[in-house]
Design a protein around this motif. Structure first.
Motif, PDB file in Angstrom:
ATOM      1  N   ASP A   9      43.814   4.182  13.368  1.00  0.00           N
ATOM      2  CA  ASP A   9      45.266   4.113  13.499  1.00  0.00           C
ATOM      3  C   ASP A   9      45.982   5.133  12.612  1.00  0.00           C
ATOM      4  OD1 ASP A   9      45.318   1.994  15.406  1.00  0.00           O
ATOM      5  OD2 ASP A   9      44.740   0.637  13.787  1.00  0.00           O
ATOM      6  N   ALA A  10      45.385   6.308  12.493  1.00  0.00           N
ATOM      7  CA  ALA A  10      45.956   7.333  11.616  1.00  0.00           C
ATOM      8  C   ALA A  10      47.370   7.732  12.032  1.00  0.00           C
ATOM      9  CB  ALA A  10      45.050   8.563  11.585  1.00  0.00           C
ATOM     10  N   ALA A  11      47.616   7.879  13.319  1.00  0.00           N
ATOM     11  CA  ALA A  11      48.942   8.309  13.771  1.00  0.00           C
ATOM     12  C   ALA A  11      50.003   7.265  13.442  1.00  0.00           C
ATOM     13  CB  ALA A  11      48.924   8.617  15.264  1.00  0.00           C
ATOM     14  N   ILE A  12      49.716   6.013  13.727  1.00  0.00           N
ATOM     15  CA  ILE A  12      50.660   4.930  13.432  1.00  0.00           C
ATOM     16  C   ILE A  12      50.911   4.851  11.932  1.00  0.00           C
ATOM     17  CG2 ILE A  12      50.962   2.415  13.483  1.00  0.00           C
ATOM     18  CD1 ILE A  12      49.234   2.489  16.079  1.00  0.00           C
ATOM     19  N   ALA A  13      49.848   4.917  11.155  1.00  0.00           N
ATOM     20  CA  ALA A  13      49.975   4.841   9.694  1.00  0.00           C
ATOM     21  C   ALA A  13      50.772   6.032   9.151  1.00  0.00           C
ATOM     22  CB  ALA A  13      48.594   4.780   9.050  1.00  0.00           C
ATOM     23  N   ARG A  35      33.913  11.481  14.089  1.00  0.00           N
ATOM     24  CA  ARG A  35      33.055  10.611  14.894  1.00  0.00           C
ATOM     25  C   ARG A  35      33.926   9.903  15.917  1.00  0.00           C
ATOM     26  NH1 ARG A  35      33.088   8.057   9.659  1.00  0.00           N
ATOM     27  NH2 ARG A  35      34.254   6.130   9.766  1.00  0.00           N
ATOM     28  N   GLU A  36      33.314   9.406  16.946  1.00  0.00           N
ATOM     29  CA  GLU A  36      34.041   8.773  18.037  1.00  0.00           C
ATOM     30  C   GLU A  36      34.930   7.632  17.535  1.00  0.00           C
ATOM     31  OE1 GLU A  36      32.940   6.414  22.076  1.00  0.00           O
ATOM     32  OE2 GLU A  36      31.616   8.041  21.468  1.00  0.00           O
ATOM     33  N   GLY A  37      36.155   7.594  18.029  1.00  0.00           N
ATOM     34  CA  GLY A  37      37.073   6.532  17.646  1.00  0.00           C
ATOM     35  C   GLY A  37      37.850   6.799  16.370  1.00  0.00           C
ATOM     36  N   THR A  38      37.604   7.936  15.733  1.00  0.00           N
ATOM     37  CA  THR A  38      38.301   8.266  14.494  1.00  0.00           C
ATOM     38  C   THR A  38      39.293   9.381  14.766  1.00  0.00           C
ATOM     39  OG1 THR A  38      36.420   7.633  13.141  1.00  0.00           O
ATOM     40  CG2 THR A  38      38.041   9.061  12.119  1.00  0.00           C
ATOM     41  N   LEU A  39      40.505   9.159  14.330  1.00  0.00           N
ATOM     42  CA  LEU A  39      41.572  10.135  14.489  1.00  0.00           C
ATOM     43  C   LEU A  39      41.955  10.641  13.103  1.00  0.00           C
ATOM     44  CD1 LEU A  39      43.769  11.388  16.367  1.00  0.00           C
ATOM     45  CD2 LEU A  39      45.161   9.381  15.844  1.00  0.00           C
ATOM     46  N   ALA A  40      42.386  11.879  13.024  1.00  0.00           N
ATOM     47  CA  ALA A  40      42.845  12.418  11.746  1.00  0.00           C
ATOM     48  C   ALA A  40      44.212  13.055  11.944  1.00  0.00           C
ATOM     49  CB  ALA A  40      41.856  13.448  11.208  1.00  0.00           C
ATOM     50  N   LYS A  70      41.141  -3.754   7.193  1.00  0.00           N
ATOM     51  CA  LYS A  70      39.895  -3.384   7.871  1.00  0.00           C
ATOM     52  C   LYS A  70      39.094  -4.592   8.355  1.00  0.00           C
ATOM     53  CE  LYS A  70      37.515   0.250   6.615  1.00  0.00           C
ATOM     54  NZ  LYS A  70      36.795   1.255   5.846  1.00  0.00           N
ATOM     55  N   GLY A  71      39.612  -5.790   8.171  1.00  0.00           N
ATOM     56  CA  GLY A  71      38.907  -6.997   8.584  1.00  0.00           C
ATOM     57  C   GLY A  71      38.676  -7.065  10.081  1.00  0.00           C
ATOM     58  N   ALA A  72      37.983  -8.101  10.515  1.00  0.00           N
ATOM     59  CA  ALA A  72      37.558  -8.237  11.901  1.00  0.00           C
ATOM     60  C   ALA A  72      38.715  -8.210  12.902  1.00  0.00           C
ATOM     61  CB  ALA A  72      36.755  -9.519  12.066  1.00  0.00           C
ATOM     62  N   LYS A  73      39.838  -8.835  12.571  1.00  0.00           N
ATOM     63  CA  LYS A  73      40.944  -8.924  13.519  1.00  0.00           C
ATOM     64  C   LYS A  73      42.042  -7.899  13.227  1.00  0.00           C
ATOM     65  CE  LYS A  73      40.410 -13.836  14.426  1.00  0.00           C
ATOM     66  NZ  LYS A  73      41.081 -15.135  14.424  1.00  0.00           N
ATOM     67  N   ALA A  74      41.738  -6.913  12.477  1.00  0.00           N
ATOM     68  CA  ALA A  74      42.756  -5.949  12.044  1.00  0.00           C
ATOM     69  C   ALA A  74      43.344  -5.191  13.229  1.00  0.00           C
ATOM     70  CB  ALA A  74      42.147  -4.970  11.056  1.00  0.00           C
ATOM     71  N   ASN A  75      44.661  -5.080  13.234  1.00  0.00           N
ATOM     72  CA  ASN A  75      45.336  -4.275  14.250  1.00  0.00           C
ATOM     73  C   ASN A  75      45.506  -2.845  13.776  1.00  0.00           C
ATOM     74  OD1 ASN A  75      45.638  -6.445  15.968  1.00  0.00           O
ATOM     75  ND2 ASN A  75      47.580  -7.046  15.087  1.00  0.00           N
ATOM     76  N   SER A  76      45.707  -2.672  12.502  1.00  0.00           N
ATOM     77  CA  SER A  76      45.950  -1.344  11.933  1.00  0.00           C
ATOM     78  C   SER A  76      44.831  -1.009  10.960  1.00  0.00           C
ATOM     79  CB  SER A  76      47.285  -1.338  11.195  1.00  0.00           C
ATOM     80  OG  SER A  76      48.320  -1.715  12.066  1.00  0.00           O
ATOM     81  N   ARG A  77      44.285   0.206  11.103  1.00  0.00           N
ATOM     82  CA  ARG A  77      43.169   0.543  10.221  1.00  0.00           C
ATOM     83  C   ARG A  77      43.134   2.042   9.934  1.00  0.00           C
ATOM     84  NH1 ARG A  77      37.467  -1.342  12.140  1.00  0.00           N
ATOM     85  NH2 ARG A  77      37.980   0.066  13.817  1.00  0.00           N
ATOM     86  N   ILE A  78      42.994   2.360   8.648  1.00  0.00           N
ATOM     87  CA  ILE A  78      42.724   3.726   8.233  1.00  0.00           C
ATOM     88  C   ILE A  78      41.515   3.690   7.312  1.00  0.00           C
ATOM     89  CG2 ILE A  78      45.050   4.637   8.528  1.00  0.00           C
ATOM     90  CD1 ILE A  78      45.523   4.254   5.557  1.00  0.00           C
ATOM     91  N   GLU A  79      40.775   4.765   7.306  1.00  0.00           N
ATOM     92  CA  GLU A  79      39.545   4.807   6.530  1.00  0.00           C
ATOM     93  C   GLU A  79      39.661   5.670   5.282  1.00  0.00           C
ATOM     94  OE1 GLU A  79      36.553   6.042   9.310  1.00  0.00           O
ATOM     95  OE2 GLU A  79      37.134   4.473  10.718  1.00  0.00           O
ATOM     96  N   LYS A  80      40.429   6.766   5.381  1.00  0.00           N
ATOM     97  CA  LYS A  80      40.477   7.705   4.260  1.00  0.00           C
ATOM     98  C   LYS A  80      41.852   8.341   4.189  1.00  0.00           C
ATOM     99  CE  LYS A  80      38.419  12.121   2.905  1.00  0.00           C
ATOM    100  NZ  LYS A  80      37.498  13.174   3.332  1.00  0.00           N
ATOM    101  N   VAL A  81      42.376   8.427   2.970  1.00  0.00           N
ATOM    102  CA  VAL A  81      43.639   9.129   2.736  1.00  0.00           C
ATOM    103  C   VAL A  81      43.430  10.063   1.547  1.00  0.00           C
ATOM    104  CG1 VAL A  81      46.078   8.923   2.144  1.00  0.00           C
ATOM    105  CG2 VAL A  81      45.008   7.195   3.613  1.00  0.00           C
ATOM    106  N   LEU A  82      43.767  11.315   1.743  1.00  0.00           N
ATOM    107  CA  LEU A  82      43.581  12.328   0.715  1.00  0.00           C
ATOM    108  C   LEU A  82      44.894  13.093   0.541  1.00  0.00           C
ATOM    109  CD1 LEU A  82      41.520  13.902  -1.110  1.00  0.00           C
ATOM    110  CD2 LEU A  82      41.194  15.418   0.857  1.00  0.00           C
ATOM    111  N   ILE A  83      45.419  13.119  -0.693  1.00  0.00           N
ATOM    112  CA  ILE A  83      46.614  13.894  -1.007  1.00  0.00           C
ATOM    113  C   ILE A  83      46.157  15.233  -1.564  1.00  0.00           C
ATOM    114  CG2 ILE A  83      48.709  14.047  -2.409  1.00  0.00           C
ATOM    115  CD1 ILE A  83      48.772  10.993  -2.464  1.00  0.00           C
ATOM    116  N   ILE A  84      46.725  16.307  -1.023  1.00  0.00           N
ATOM    117  CA  ILE A  84      46.372  17.659  -1.459  1.00  0.00           C
ATOM    118  C   ILE A  84      47.659  18.364  -1.879  1.00  0.00           C
ATOM    119  CG2 ILE A  84      45.259  19.836  -0.821  1.00  0.00           C
ATOM    120  CD1 ILE A  84      43.976  18.142   1.541  1.00  0.00           C
TER     121      ILE A  84
END
Length: 107
Positions: A9-13, A35-40, A70-84
Motif C-alpha cells: 500500500d505504498a501509494a496510499i501511505a 518482488r511481486e505484490g510490492t510497490l515502491a 502488518k497483521g493478518a487482517k491488515a488493510n494498509s501495509r508498508i514494509e520499508k520507509v527510507l528518508i534520504i
C-alpha cells in the motif's frame, strides 16, 4: 529530501504522508518492483512549513500506523520507509525515534 516507501500500500501511505500539515511535496511510483505484490514510491519533499519537531512526530505516528498494520487482517501495509536527505544521509524508519527523524529533517 526524498522518502522512499515500499510495500503493498505504498501509494496510499504516500498520499497520506503528503497530507501531513506542514509537509509540501509530490510523489511518483517507481517502475522497478523488487518482488511481486510490492510497490515502491518516492515522495519528494520540497518544503517543511512548520516546526520539525511536529513534523517528525507526525511522520513517526504515520509510520507506526502503517507498519504495525502488518497483521493478518491488515488493510494498509508498508514494509520499508527510507528518508534520504539532499546530503545523501539516510534514515530507515524501522527502528527510528522521533528525535532521529527530527535530526534528519533538519539536515
Amino acid at each position: 529530501m526524498k522518502i522512499e516507501i515500499q510495500g503493498q500500500d505504498a501509494a496510499i501511505a504516500t498520499e497520506e504522508l503528503l497530507r501531513i500539515e506542514g509537509l509540501q511535496g509530490s510523489y511518483e511510483t517507481v517502475d522497478e518492483v523488487e518482488r511481486e505484490g510490492t510497490l515502491a514510491t518516492i515522495a519528494t519533499i520540497v518544503g517543511i512549513a512548520s516546526g520539525t519537531v511536529t513534523i517528525a512526530k507526525e511522520i513517526y505516528e504515520w509510520y507506526q500506523k502503517y507498519h504495525k498494520s502488518k497483521g493478518a487482517k491488515a488493510n494498509s501495509r508498508i514494509e520499508k520507509v527510507l528518508i534520504i536527505t539532499p546530503n545523501n544521509r539516510r534514515l530507515l524508519l524501522k527502528d527510528a525515534t522521533v528525535e532521529q527523524i527530527q535530526e534528519i529533517l533538519e539536515d
